[in-house]
Scaffold this active site. Structure first.
Site, PDB file in Angstrom:
ATOM      1  N   CYS A 161      41.986  31.534 143.417  1.00  0.00           N
ATOM      2  CA  CYS A 161      40.586  31.205 143.700  1.00  0.00           C
ATOM      3  C   CYS A 161      40.216  31.770 145.077  1.00  0.00           C
ATOM      4  O   CYS A 161      41.051  31.849 145.969  1.00  0.00           O
ATOM      5  CB  CYS A 161      40.383  29.692 143.672  1.00  0.00           C
ATOM      6  SG  CYS A 161      38.658  29.201 143.935  1.00  0.00           S
ATOM      7  N   ASP A 183      38.550  30.350 147.236  1.00  0.00           N
ATOM      8  CA  ASP A 183      38.506  29.226 148.180  1.00  0.00           C
ATOM      9  C   ASP A 183      39.322  29.524 149.441  1.00  0.00           C
ATOM     10  O   ASP A 183      40.506  29.875 149.351  1.00  0.00           O
ATOM     11  CB  ASP A 183      39.055  27.971 147.479  1.00  0.00           C
ATOM     12  CG  ASP A 183      38.746  26.699 148.255  1.00  0.00           C
ATOM     13  OD1 ASP A 183      39.128  26.626 149.448  1.00  0.00           O
ATOM     14  OD2 ASP A 183      38.113  25.797 147.679  1.00  0.00           O
ATOM     15  N   ARG A 206      40.669  27.733 151.472  1.00  0.00           N
ATOM     16  CA  ARG A 206      41.796  26.838 151.759  1.00  0.00           C
ATOM     17  C   ARG A 206      43.052  27.190 150.970  1.00  0.00           C
ATOM     18  O   ARG A 206      44.076  26.517 151.077  1.00  0.00           O
ATOM     19  CB  ARG A 206      41.386  25.390 151.443  1.00  0.00           C
ATOM     20  CG  ARG A 206      40.233  24.896 152.316  1.00  0.00           C
ATOM     21  CD  ARG A 206      39.609  23.638 151.735  1.00  0.00           C
ATOM     22  NE  ARG A 206      39.001  23.880 150.428  1.00  0.00           N
ATOM     23  CZ  ARG A 206      38.406  22.940 149.692  1.00  0.00           C
ATOM     24  NH1 ARG A 206      38.367  21.696 150.134  1.00  0.00           N
ATOM     25  NH2 ARG A 206      37.878  23.250 148.534  1.00  0.00           N
ATOM     26  N   HIS A 243      43.604  25.485 141.837  1.00  0.00           N
ATOM     27  CA  HIS A 243      43.843  24.411 142.814  1.00  0.00           C
ATOM     28  C   HIS A 243      42.996  23.198 142.466  1.00  0.00           C
ATOM     29  O   HIS A 243      41.870  23.325 141.981  1.00  0.00           O
ATOM     30  CB  HIS A 243      43.538  24.894 144.235  1.00  0.00           C
ATOM     31  CG  HIS A 243      42.082  25.206 144.471  1.00  0.00           C
ATOM     32  ND1 HIS A 243      41.229  24.353 145.132  1.00  0.00           N
ATOM     33  CD2 HIS A 243      41.331  26.265 144.110  1.00  0.00           C
ATOM     34  CE1 HIS A 243      40.025  24.892 145.178  1.00  0.00           C
ATOM     35  NE2 HIS A 243      40.044  26.056 144.563  1.00  0.00           N
ATOM     36  N   CYS A 274      38.798  22.122 142.773  1.00  0.00           N
ATOM     37  CA  CYS A 274      38.139  23.444 142.808  1.00  0.00           C
ATOM     38  C   CYS A 274      36.609  23.310 142.659  1.00  0.00           C
ATOM     39  O   CYS A 274      36.115  22.729 141.684  1.00  0.00           O
ATOM     40  CB  CYS A 274      38.699  24.322 141.690  1.00  0.00           C
ATOM     41  SG  CYS A 274      37.999  25.987 141.679  1.00  0.00           S
TER      42      CYS A 274
HETATM   43 CO    CO Z   1      38.426  26.953 143.725  1.00  0.00          CO
END
Ligand code: CO
Length: 211
Positions: A42, A44, A46, A98, A101
């Site tokens: 992803c 993302d 993080r 994750h 999400c």
């Molecule tokens: Co995500």
């Protein structure tokens, strides 16, 4: 110093630090990359692939998009997959989702995110649709989201196996292995969900002859 200027100065410090630890670091990496892994994760911020797996530059080839999707019309993903499998000869392709999400959460809502995002999130809604009966039974919203995160990873690994790129590689090179993982934002740990070794079952509807 503006925030973006800090990125540039931190880069200088990092490059210096690398050279001090290993003077040959950039010489070696600039001529060749031989990663064993393709990571599909992803976007993302993080979930940085190299940090959470402790891998160094040169060790992991990365593709990231919203909610780690393998969409069979996505030229970007398919080009990365083709290059990683047929030119870099990676031994493992990992789809890593994750928990928590945002893309998955957004797909579970009825909010109109306007054309382009709606189009992307639609792929996740379609995964929900497949597992609708089981998911609707989970009352707690966070738990339902996290279960969809897991099911979505499994579905995307299946999509990988349904590509002619993977089927051809399995037939010719007996590789790569496919893996589905999910990362926990709360504990930093990766949980393996499924492995698909070369030759795993693929729905005949999606298999190709004369590869
Ligand atoms: Co995500």
């Amino acid at each position: 110093m503006t925030p973006y200027e800090k990125l540039l100065s931190d880069n200088k410090a990092w490059a210096n630090n690398q050279l001090q630890t290993n003077p040959d670091f950039f010489n070696r990496l600039s001529s060749i990359q031989t990663p064993d892994f393709l990571w599909i994760g992803c976007s993302d911020s993080r979930v940085p692939a190299d940090k959470i797996t402790g891998t160094q530059p040169g060790e992991i080839f990365v593709h990231r998009n919203i909610a780690n999707m393998v969409v069979h019309t996505d030229v970007n993903l398919l080009s990365v997959l083709d290059f990683a499998v047929n030119h870099l000869n990676v031994k493992h392709v990992i789809v890593c989702g994750h928990y928590g999400c945002g893309g998955v959460k957004a797909a579970m809502s009825s909010r109109d995110f306007k054309p382009v995002l709606n189009m992307w999130l639609r792929n996740i809604k379609d995964v929900y649709h497949i597992y609708r009966d089981a998911l609707d039974k989970i009352e707690n919203e966070e738990e339902r989201t996290d279960r969809l995160v897991e099911l979505n990873v499994i579905e995307q690994v299946t999509h990988l196996a349904q590509t002619s790129i993977i089927q051809r590689a399995w037939q010719k090179n007996n590789g790569p292995y496919l893996h589905g993982w999910v990362y926990g934002l709360k504990d930093g740990l990766i949980k393996p969900l499924l492995d698909m070794p070369p030759g795993s079952y693929i729905d005949p509807l999606y298999t190709y002859e004369d590869l």
